[in-house]
Motif scaffolding. Sequence first.
Motif, short mmCIF file in Angstrom:
data_model
loop_
_atom_site.label_atom_id
_atom_site.label_comp_id
_atom_site.label_asym_id
_atom_site.label_seq_id
_atom_site.Cartn_x
_atom_site.Cartn_y
_atom_site.Cartn_z
N LEU A 32 -12.96 -2.10 -11.65
CA LEU A 32 -11.87 -1.15 -11.46
C LEU A 32 -10.52 -1.85 -11.47
CD1 LEU A 32 -13.32 1.22 -8.71
CD2 LEU A 32 -13.20 1.63 -11.18
N ALA A 33 -10.45 -3.03 -10.86
CA ALA A 33 -9.19 -3.78 -10.84
C ALA A 33 -8.76 -4.19 -12.24
CB ALA A 33 -9.32 -5.00 -9.94
N GLY A 92 -9.24 -2.35 -14.78
CA GLY A 92 -9.00 -1.14 -15.54
C GLY A 92 -10.14 -0.79 -16.48
N LYS A 119 -11.92 7.00 -5.98
CA LYS A 119 -12.13 5.57 -6.16
C LYS A 119 -11.38 4.80 -5.08
CE LYS A 119 -12.83 5.87 -11.15
NZ LYS A 119 -12.34 5.47 -12.49
N ASP A 167 -7.34 -7.10 -5.71
CA ASP A 167 -6.53 -8.21 -6.19
C ASP A 167 -5.98 -9.09 -5.08
OD1 ASP A 167 -6.86 -7.50 -8.87
OD2 ASP A 167 -5.15 -6.13 -8.83
N ASP A 224 -5.87 1.22 -5.12
CA ASP A 224 -5.40 0.16 -6.00
C ASP A 224 -4.93 -1.06 -5.21
OD1 ASP A 224 -5.85 1.79 -8.20
OD2 ASP A 224 -3.77 2.53 -8.27
N ARG A 225 -4.97 -2.22 -5.85
CA ARG A 225 -4.40 -3.48 -5.39
C ARG A 225 -5.28 -4.20 -4.36
NH1 ARG A 225 -0.36 0.34 -5.17
NH2 ARG A 225 1.32 0.11 -6.68
N ARG A 233 0.84 -1.19 0.00
CA ARG A 233 0.00 0.00 0.00
C ARG A 233 0.88 1.26 0.00
NH1 ARG A 233 -2.97 -3.60 -1.13
NH2 ARG A 233 -4.55 -4.56 0.24
#
Length: 311
Positions: A160-161, A163, A182, A189, A185-186, A87
């Motif tokens: 979103l993951a 793209g 949003k 996943d 990220d990550r 992160r």
Amino acid sequence: MTQATKTYRVGDAAVTRIDELRLAAFKFGALYPDAEPDALERHRDRLEAGSFDPATGTFIQSIHSWLVKTPHHTILIDTATGNDKNRPDIPPLHRLNEPFLARLAAAGVTPEQVDYVLLTHVHADHVGWNTRLVDRRWIPTFPNATYVFSGIEQAYGERLAAGAEPTGAARPDPALGPAARKPADRVYDDSVRPVIEAGLAQLISVNGEEVLDGVSFIPTPGHSIDHASIRLVSRGQQALFAGDVMHHPLQVYEPSLNSCFCEFPEAALRSRASVLEDAAERGATVFTTHFAQSSVGRIDRRGDRFAWQFI
């Protein structure tokens, strides 16, 4: 954590906080970037030392899970941040190494004994211990649990993951208002997809219906696309696990404050107002995710305002 952990009774259920982090990371303008400058000053004398450092102007907060033991089930509500999660955009949560599972064991529960993981929403500090890193793979931490969370949150996170533009069930309801940001990220996943691939996820509609005896997901969108607060009713007593409807007691006194993490600010305001009204009317015990001190309290109406009391 310096606050001693207490177990609370809600009817036949026992609720215990499982600590991960104590944070002193945000000042007023950082946590509430769109606030009136004098909003803090109006309520500074109501903020206890365990929740606010007046010398530095820094909010004191917590990240934790709630362990709920009923006569029939062992439940975790939200799973904090997790260890080893990448992160870099959130430095306080980057590559943690915290004894969260040891603290869970100290409360008398192993990962294998957890029956249900209930998630208020899919953000980094609420789903992290869904998985743990083993031989460079993310595997479910609670292998015998059913992970229950919003199907809309899942669909939105998946798109979103990848793209891709959110469409269909993942498309935000226009009633939420404009999106300000949003999810990080990550997170999807490493903390959500492995649970789904293991066949452990139960995706639900957040509509107030019971998902377990006495347990229901209440719609409180805004902080995230389909954020839920979780209501527990047992023997006439009520608890509300409020998720991220509020990040600090200051928001009880000033409900107009949206945190810097709220994705749909207009809806977040409406949901906060609804939770405050509901909790005050029902006399529910409110279990928060980021309030420090005991993290537990009650909300009372004071004329056209509300007040918070830790218990």
